[in-house]
Write a protein that holds these residues in place. Structure first.
Motif, PDB file in Angstrom:
ATOM      1  N   UNK A   7       0.838  -1.208   0.000  1.00  0.00           N
ATOM      2  CA  UNK A   7       0.000   0.000   0.000  1.00  0.00           C
ATOM      3  C   UNK A   7       0.870   1.253   0.000  1.00  0.00           C
ATOM      4  N   UNK A   8       1.958   1.241   0.793  1.00  0.00           N
ATOM      5  CA  UNK A   8       2.850   2.404   0.847  1.00  0.00           C
ATOM      6  C   UNK A   8       3.456   2.690  -0.525  1.00  0.00           C
ATOM      7  N   UNK A   9       3.874   1.626  -1.226  1.00  0.00           N
ATOM      8  CA  UNK A   9       4.479   1.797  -2.545  1.00  0.00           C
ATOM      9  C   UNK A   9       3.459   2.350  -3.538  1.00  0.00           C
ATOM     10  N   UNK A  10       2.244   1.801  -3.518  1.00  0.00           N
ATOM     11  CA  UNK A  10       1.199   2.237  -4.443  1.00  0.00           C
ATOM     12  C   UNK A  10       0.820   3.695  -4.168  1.00  0.00           C
ATOM     13  N   UNK A  11       0.737   4.048  -2.889  1.00  0.00           N
ATOM     14  CA  UNK A  11       0.378   5.428  -2.538  1.00  0.00           C
ATOM     15  C   UNK A  11       1.463   6.420  -2.946  1.00  0.00           C
ATOM     16  N   UNK A  12       2.709   5.935  -3.075  1.00  0.00           N
ATOM     17  CA  UNK A  12       3.798   6.798  -3.550  1.00  0.00           C
ATOM     18  C   UNK A  12       3.895   6.834  -5.072  1.00  0.00           C
ATOM     19  N   UNK A  13       2.981   6.120  -5.738  1.00  0.00           N
ATOM     20  CA  UNK A  13       2.940   6.175  -7.189  1.00  0.00           C
ATOM     21  C   UNK A  13       3.633   5.033  -7.907  1.00  0.00           C
ATOM     22  N   UNK A  14       4.129   4.033  -7.160  1.00  0.00           N
ATOM     23  CA  UNK A  14       4.767   2.877  -7.781  1.00  0.00           C
ATOM     24  C   UNK A  14       3.723   1.811  -8.117  1.00  0.00           C
ATOM     25  N   UNK A  15       3.977   1.056  -9.174  1.00  0.00           N
ATOM     26  CA  UNK A  15       3.193  -0.144  -9.430  1.00  0.00           C
ATOM     27  C   UNK A  15       3.837  -1.292  -8.647  1.00  0.00           C
ATOM     28  N   UNK A  16       3.023  -2.232  -8.210  1.00  0.00           N
ATOM     29  CA  UNK A  16       3.530  -3.351  -7.408  1.00  0.00           C
ATOM     30  C   UNK A  16       3.131  -4.671  -8.066  1.00  0.00           C
ATOM     31  N   UNK A  17       4.141  -5.513  -8.305  1.00  0.00           N
ATOM     32  CA  UNK A  17       3.923  -6.872  -8.811  1.00  0.00           C
ATOM     33  C   UNK A  17       4.365  -7.844  -7.729  1.00  0.00           C
ATOM     34  N   UNK A  18       3.488  -8.760  -7.341  1.00  0.00           N
ATOM     35  CA  UNK A  18       3.829  -9.797  -6.364  1.00  0.00           C
ATOM     36  C   UNK A  18       4.052 -11.115  -7.106  1.00  0.00           C
ATOM     37  N   UNK A  19       5.186 -11.778  -6.833  1.00  0.00           N
ATOM     38  CA  UNK A  19       5.503 -13.036  -7.508  1.00  0.00           C
ATOM     39  C   UNK A  19       6.071 -14.038  -6.524  1.00  0.00           C
ATOM     40  N   UNK A  20       6.029 -15.328  -6.840  1.00  0.00           N
ATOM     41  CA  UNK A  20       5.146 -15.991  -7.778  1.00  0.00           C
ATOM     42  C   UNK A  20       4.097 -16.675  -6.922  1.00  0.00           C
ATOM     43  N   UNK A  21       2.835 -16.289  -7.112  1.00  0.00           N
ATOM     44  CA  UNK A  21       1.730 -16.741  -6.267  1.00  0.00           C
ATOM     45  C   UNK A  21       0.976 -17.869  -6.957  1.00  0.00           C
ATOM     46  N   UNK A  22       1.012 -19.068  -6.364  1.00  0.00           N
ATOM     47  CA  UNK A  22       0.335 -20.211  -6.966  1.00  0.00           C
ATOM     48  C   UNK A  22      -0.716 -20.846  -6.063  1.00  0.00           C
ATOM     49  N   UNK A  23      -0.624 -20.598  -4.755  1.00  0.00           N
ATOM     50  CA  UNK A  23      -1.625 -21.166  -3.848  1.00  0.00           C
ATOM     51  C   UNK A  23      -2.848 -20.249  -3.806  1.00  0.00           C
ATOM     52  N   UNK A  24      -4.049 -20.793  -4.040  1.00  0.00           N
ATOM     53  CA  UNK A  24      -5.254 -19.960  -4.053  1.00  0.00           C
ATOM     54  C   UNK A  24      -5.406 -19.081  -2.807  1.00  0.00           C
ATOM     55  N   UNK A  25      -5.078 -19.617  -1.630  1.00  0.00           N
ATOM     56  CA  UNK A  25      -5.215 -18.824  -0.398  1.00  0.00           C
ATOM     57  C   UNK A  25      -4.286 -17.618  -0.413  1.00  0.00           C
ATOM     58  N   UNK A  26      -3.056 -17.801  -0.916  1.00  0.00           N
ATOM     59  CA  UNK A  26      -2.104 -16.693  -0.996  1.00  0.00           C
ATOM     60  C   UNK A  26      -2.571 -15.656  -2.021  1.00  0.00           C
ATOM     61  N   UNK A  27      -3.074 -16.149  -3.147  1.00  0.00           N
ATOM     62  CA  UNK A  27      -3.568 -15.239  -4.195  1.00  0.00           C
ATOM     63  C   UNK A  27      -4.699 -14.374  -3.639  1.00  0.00           C
ATOM     64  N   UNK A  28      -5.632 -15.016  -2.963  1.00  0.00           N
ATOM     65  CA  UNK A  28      -6.782 -14.269  -2.425  1.00  0.00           C
ATOM     66  C   UNK A  28      -6.318 -13.253  -1.379  1.00  0.00           C
ATOM     67  N   UNK A  29      -5.369 -13.644  -0.546  1.00  0.00           N
ATOM     68  CA  UNK A  29      -4.878 -12.731   0.489  1.00  0.00           C
ATOM     69  C   UNK A  29      -4.257 -11.480  -0.125  1.00  0.00           C
ATOM     70  N   UNK A  30      -3.365 -11.674  -1.111  1.00  0.00           N
ATOM     71  CA  UNK A  30      -2.676 -10.529  -1.712  1.00  0.00           C
ATOM     72  C   UNK A  30      -3.648  -9.659  -2.500  1.00  0.00           C
ATOM     73  N   UNK A  31      -4.616 -10.268  -3.146  1.00  0.00           N
ATOM     74  CA  UNK A  31      -5.633  -9.488  -3.846  1.00  0.00           C
ATOM     75  C   UNK A  31      -6.397  -8.582  -2.884  1.00  0.00           C
ATOM     76  N   UNK A  32      -6.556  -9.024  -1.641  1.00  0.00           N
ATOM     77  CA  UNK A  32      -7.320  -8.245  -0.661  1.00  0.00           C
ATOM     78  C   UNK A  32      -6.553  -7.029  -0.156  1.00  0.00           C
ATOM     79  N   UNK A  33      -5.234  -6.996  -0.363  1.00  0.00           N
ATOM     80  CA  UNK A  33      -4.430  -5.881   0.157  1.00  0.00           C
ATOM     81  C   UNK A  33      -4.772  -4.573  -0.539  1.00  0.00           C
TER      82      UNK A  33
END
Length: 239
Positions: free
Chosen positions: A195-221
């Protein structure tokens, strides 16, 4: 809406960094971005392959950079995953650009350093210029100097640093390199940093997410966190 980025093409279904993996990702409209890895053949042609050596994903051996394009093209880059992919070739970046143009955003990881592959930035930028794709891609790398070099060559191209770990003054390092993207290994990323990076104007890529629970968690951020995954279908269930 979180962007779904197919890691090395749809590598959960096909051999990574191959045209089959790329075409599978392109065939799914909900996949908005794709990550690929680029190195140079010994005669200076940008090709798609992740490892610096050939053994894991081809029937060849030795370093990628010690083989000409012609030698690399003779290798089988599919059979290692499944017999049905036998005959798959190592693609050139040019082939990938032709397939992807106008259809999907492309995250091109420049492997290694400018010392290992002199001219890699210039060669990739020349192809992007040739195909009019500078607005459709970003160039990312673990190597800060290489990204700084890209910025000296082209002020318009979008660039990012790939981070695996939690270095101090991380966002300041991005600014210093002229990068606008933080591409970070998921184990080291948390909601506060994203959130801090996005609010400063950066794009954020999270890698490599393959577990559905992890994907859902990061999407919620945050809805702007981009999810890089080998298995886009597991993310698209939540989209």
């Amino acid at each position: 809406m979180n962007i779904c980025m197919a890691h090395r093409g749809w590598s959960g279904k096909a051999p990574e960094n191959t045209m089959t993996a790329i075409r599978l990702a392109l065939a799914e409209p909900a996949i908005q971005a794709m990550e690929i890895d680029v190195q140079l053949s010994s005669n200076g042609v940008p090709v798609l392959i992740h490892d610096f050596t050939l053994e894991r994903t081809t029937n060849g051996s030795g370093l990628v950079k010690d083989h000409t394009l012609e030698e690399l093209r003779q290798l089988d880059a599919g059979k290692w995953l499944d017999e049905k992919f036998a005959g798959e070739k190592i693609p050139t970046l040019e082939e990938a650009l032709i397939a992807v143009k106008g259809r999907c955003r492309l995250n091109i990881e420049l492997k290694a350093t400018s010392d290992m592959y002199p001219g890699i930035a210039e060669k990739v930028l020349a192809l992007l210029e040739q195909y009019g794709m500078k607005q459709e891609v970003c160039l990312t790398s673990f190597d800060h100097e290489l990204i700084r070099h890209v910025r000296t060559l082209d002020q318009q191209i979008e660039t990012g640093l790939i981070i695996y770990g939690r270095p101090v003054l991380m966002l300041e390092q991005l600014e210093e390199a002229g990068a606008s993207i933080l591409s970070m290994g998921y184990p080291f990323l948390n909601k506060e940093l994203a959130v801090a990076a996005i609010e400063k104007g950066f794009k954020v890529i999270a890698w490599t997410l393959d577990e559905p629970a992890h994907i859902r968690e990061v999407m919620s951020w945050h809805p702007d966190v981009q999810i890089c995954t080998n298995h886009p279908d597991r993310m698209l269930e939540f989209v």
